[in-house]
Write a protein that holds these residues in place. Structure first.
Motif, PDB file in Angstrom:
ATOM      1  N   GLU B  70       8.509   3.513   7.254  1.00 27.84           N
ATOM      2  CA  GLU B  70       8.650   4.742   8.023  1.00 27.84           C
ATOM      3  C   GLU B  70       8.184   5.887   7.130  1.00 27.84           C
ATOM      4  N   LYS B  71       7.736   6.954   7.748  1.00 27.26           N
ATOM      5  CA  LYS B  71       7.191   8.067   6.960  1.00 27.26           C
ATOM      6  C   LYS B  71       8.248   8.677   6.064  1.00 27.26           C
ATOM      7  N   ARG B  72       9.480   8.765   6.533  1.00 27.84           N
ATOM      8  CA  ARG B  72      10.491   9.485   5.781  1.00 27.84           C
ATOM      9  C   ARG B  72      11.109   8.690   4.636  1.00 27.84           C
ATOM     10  N   ASN B  73      10.981   7.361   4.641  1.00 26.85           N
ATOM     11  CA  ASN B  73      11.699   6.533   3.660  1.00 26.85           C
ATOM     12  C   ASN B  73      10.758   5.786   2.719  1.00 26.85           C
ATOM     13  N   PHE B  74      11.159   5.709   1.462  1.00 26.26           N
ATOM     14  CA  PHE B  74      10.332   5.030   0.469  1.00 26.26           C
ATOM     15  C   PHE B  74      11.268   4.381  -0.559  1.00 26.26           C
ATOM     16  N   PRO B  75      11.848   3.241  -0.238  1.00 21.80           N
ATOM     17  CA  PRO B  75      12.813   2.618  -1.153  1.00 21.80           C
ATOM     18  C   PRO B  75      12.138   1.953  -2.354  1.00 21.80           C
ATOM     19  N   LEU B  76      12.852   1.974  -3.455  1.00 29.12           N
ATOM     20  CA  LEU B  76      12.410   1.305  -4.687  1.00 29.12           C
ATOM     21  C   LEU B  76      13.280   0.068  -4.882  1.00 29.12           C
ATOM     22  N   ILE B  77      12.643  -1.070  -5.045  1.00 33.91           N
ATOM     23  CA  ILE B  77      13.358  -2.341  -5.150  1.00 33.91           C
ATOM     24  C   ILE B  77      13.156  -2.946  -6.527  1.00 33.91           C
ATOM     25  N   LEU B  78      14.269  -3.330  -7.149  1.00 31.15           N
ATOM     26  CA  LEU B  78      14.203  -4.072  -8.397  1.00 31.15           C
ATOM     27  C   LEU B  78      14.729  -5.470  -8.086  1.00 31.15           C
ATOM     28  N   GLU B  79      13.831  -6.440  -8.014  1.00 31.99           N
ATOM     29  CA  GLU B  79      14.204  -7.796  -7.602  1.00 31.99           C
ATOM     30  C   GLU B  79      15.089  -8.474  -8.647  1.00 31.99           C
TER      31      GLU B  79
END
Lengths: 116, 112
Positions: B70-79
């Motif tokens: 989505e345009k508003r969200n940009f999550p950062l994932i550390l697996e």
């Protein structure tokens, strides 16, 4: 090679005096942008000033001005009439173009202390 | 109020336990980016996104993943977080890459 170099880890300035924070950059692109940000001890990043590589005039924003010397690849920040609230970390940053214009590079920062 | 929000603000976790740091902006900005800040190194770009479903690596992408559904969200994932990912993380957004970035308040992550 470092894209952005800030050679002054820490500086002191007397209140009401002017101070210059140094920044040199490394790019072979003709189109790029230079930014300065302030980070107070509270941690937030505050945008101060922007200079485009094609801008002929030095950027100014209130007490902040950017001394842009293209041939020397330097973009020094000048703060006039320092105030106690100017004590903070200051970061110089660059956005390269045209092919990597979405990448940003930051320097290691200069910690400015304004003395009363 | 126009802003970039990050959650959580502080996180202590253990090696190998997957985690996600969320980032959301309410300014309809196309460009979003993640940075990590370490003493003496300034901010280093991890990933950036130019729009929905368009992401690319920054300078230090190893060990991180992102998504932009989505345009508003940009999550950062550390697996699988490791101690060398202990850092202060910032999310930022801007109307375009050439314009000033608006930064979130930062997330301080400690991996033990």
């Amino acid at each position: 090679a470092q894209k952005i170099t800030q050679t002054q880890p820490g500086m002191f300035v007397q209140e009401k005096e002017a101070v210059t924070l140094d920044c040199t950059y490394d790019t072979s692109d003709q189109s790029y942008g230079l930014f300065w940000y302030k980070q107070p001890s509270s941690g937030e990043m505050i945008f101060l000033i922007y200079q485009g590589s094609y801008d002929e005039q030095n950027a100014t924003e209130g007490r902040y001005s950017l001394n842009f010397q293209k041939a020397r690849k330097s973009a020094n920040l000048v703060i006039s009439a320092s105030q106690l609230g100017d004590s903070a970390m200051y970061f110089c940053a660059m956005r390269e173009g045209p092919y990597n214009f979405n990448k940003f590079y930051f320097g290691s920062g200069t910690k400015l202390n304004v003395k009363p | 109020e126009a802003q970039v929000t990050q959650n959580p603000r502080y996180l202590i976790t253990v090696t190998g336990k997957k985690l996600t740091v969320t980032c959301s902006q309410n300014m309809n900005h196309e460009y979003m980016s993640w940075y990590r800040q370490d003493p003496g190194l300034g901010l280093r770009q991890i990933y950036y996104s130019m729009n929905v479903e368009v992401t690319d690596k920054g300078d230090v992408p190893e060990g991180y993943k992102v998504s932009r559904k989505e345009k508003r969200n940009f999550p950062l994932i550390l697996e699988s977080p490791s101690p060398n990912q202990t850092s202060l993380y910032f999310c930022a957004s801007s109307p375009g890459a050439t314009l000033e970035q608006y930064f979130g308040p930062g997330t301080r992550l400690t991996v033990t």
